[in-house]
Scaffold this active site. Sequence first.
Site, PDB file in Angstrom:
ATOM      1  N   ALA A  81     -38.118   3.955  -6.696  1.00 37.38           N
ATOM      2  CA  ALA A  81     -38.712   3.170  -5.606  1.00 37.38           C
ATOM      3  C   ALA A  81     -38.048   1.806  -5.459  1.00 37.38           C
ATOM      4  O   ALA A  81     -38.581   0.919  -4.809  1.00 37.38           O
ATOM      5  CB  ALA A  81     -40.200   3.008  -5.850  1.00 37.38           C
ATOM      6  N   SER A  99     -36.777  -0.997 -10.130  1.00 34.41           N
ATOM      7  CA  SER A  99     -36.139  -1.065 -11.454  1.00 34.41           C
ATOM      8  C   SER A  99     -36.924  -0.398 -12.575  1.00 34.41           C
ATOM      9  O   SER A  99     -37.070  -0.950 -13.666  1.00 34.41           O
ATOM     10  CB  SER A  99     -35.858  -2.521 -11.847  1.00 34.41           C
ATOM     11  N   SER A 139     -35.786   2.104 -14.177  1.00 36.68           N
ATOM     12  CA  SER A 139     -34.804   2.409 -15.246  1.00 36.68           C
ATOM     13  C   SER A 139     -34.584   1.205 -16.141  1.00 36.68           C
ATOM     14  O   SER A 139     -34.581   1.322 -17.364  1.00 36.68           O
ATOM     15  CB  SER A 139     -33.438   2.795 -14.672  1.00 36.68           C
ATOM     16  N   ASP A 151     -31.197  -6.180 -12.419  1.00 36.25           N
ATOM     17  CA  ASP A 151     -32.445  -5.511 -12.797  1.00 36.25           C
ATOM     18  C   ASP A 151     -32.777  -5.743 -14.269  1.00 36.25           C
ATOM     19  O   ASP A 151     -33.908  -6.085 -14.625  1.00 36.25           O
ATOM     20  CB  ASP A 151     -32.355  -4.004 -12.528  1.00 36.25           C
TER      21      ASP A 151
HETATM   22  C1  GLA Z   1     -29.767  -1.831  -7.842  1.00 36.97           C
HETATM   23  C2  GLA Z   1     -28.825  -2.291  -8.973  1.00 36.97           C
HETATM   24  C3  GLA Z   1     -28.721  -3.803  -9.026  1.00 36.97           C
HETATM   25  C4  GLA Z   1     -28.393  -4.389  -7.645  1.00 36.97           C
HETATM   26  C5  GLA Z   1     -29.321  -3.807  -6.578  1.00 36.97           C
HETATM   27  C6  GLA Z   1     -28.930  -4.243  -5.191  1.00 36.97           C
HETATM   28  O1  GLA Z   1     -31.069  -2.229  -8.122  1.00 36.97           O
HETATM   29  O2  GLA Z   1     -29.277  -1.796 -10.217  1.00 36.97           O
HETATM   30  O3  GLA Z   1     -27.753  -4.193  -9.981  1.00 36.97           O
HETATM   31  O4  GLA Z   1     -27.053  -4.198  -7.318  1.00 36.97           O
HETATM   32  O5  GLA Z   1     -29.354  -2.385  -6.609  1.00 36.97           O
HETATM   33  O6  GLA Z   1     -29.033  -5.610  -5.062  1.00 36.97           O
END
Ligand code: GLA
Length: 391
Positions: A129, A132, A134, A178
């Site tokens: 979603a 983050s 992961s 993230d």
């Molecule tokens: C994902 C990646 C991040 C970042 C975002 C976009 O969440 O894991 O490192 O690049 O996309 O900003």
Amino acid sequence: MDISQKVIDRFEQRFGGKPEHIALAPGRVNLLGEHVDYNDGFVLPAAINLATWIAFSPSGSETNTLIAFDLNEEAVFDLKGIPSKTDATGKAMADWVKYPAGMAWALSEKGLSVQGMNAVFASDVPRGASLSSSASVEMTFGIAWQALGGWTIKPMDMALIGQRAENQYVGMNCGIMDQFASACGEKDRLLLLDCRSLEYRTLPLPSDVSIIIADTSVRRTLLGSAYNNRRKSCEEAVHLLSAKFDGLKSLRDISVEEFEKYADMLPQETRLRARHVVNEIERTNQAIPLLEKGDVDSFGRLMNECHASLRDLYEVSGPELDLMARLAQVLPGCYGARQTGGGFAGCTVNLVEKEHSNDFCRILSDQYKKQTGLEPAVYICEAARGAFLLK
Ligand code: GLA
């Protein structure tokens, strides 16, 4: 039942006895600076009050027995199976196992000792979603192995190890945002990270404003390859533009004016991608003083511009995200609305005047449901503390 109780109960059922430790790591939402972390730009995320929790004890051997509560799956792997990504029976690891195993791999590569553990983990960060999930799993396991290993590293170093695990073990070429937000989050604060120097500071959340997450309930597929492609386009742009700019290292090093002067040198698609990045880095530069002086109106406008740029130039939005942002932007009290994170599906982030927050959630939810037939989740979120060992 709250998540900590869930993981504790399941731990007792499966392993007998109480877990020695509990740890947690949050997801994140990003307010501005999207798809710029891997271009050395600035990002403005906050860790949120949704997290992955783990209950764990040392196994007393090289064997890890992990239970993913939400998937109702168990995996057993020995530390020696980690480099070949195989479990204790010699079979290929399931995808979810690669996040904890990748952490163990990246920690060992840094010379940090990794002990076998028995663990149960669960999360209320929705998967896929763009919040983050992961990174929150990686940081939770990082804290767990730190507790068992008896060593301590800085949260930023843990974040870098998590990024390495994801880049080289899982195969997703993500930036640092993230893992950084999950590791370094602070309660009630936004984080401002310079992704080149890795220096960061915190900023207050604008007062009288709520951060509202609107989950389209649509999940992304094939994000990994699309994401890795976007990253390649940025590298290609740097490579081609370096003919004009000596020693150009990343798109952060050129201004919008400089970029436009030579944009024609780039193939059409690469030009659009790079234009987003250069403008987005400029937007975050503009945003910092605005936030410092509490000019939420102008900050919100930058968020709306960011959404349009992600949709039209970077092309990482999706029909449901576009609808969710469009519906939100005209609601009373809404300063700005845009997709957050990697994109394609998942969530939008909205800045809304506090006194309008409840109405905003209700109306946005109703309108989205009416137009799509989908059930969204729209909620006010809080900025939370980064990963830590609770006990
Ligand atoms: C994902 C990646 C991040 C970042 C975002 C976009 O969440 O894991 O490192 O690049 O996309 O900003």
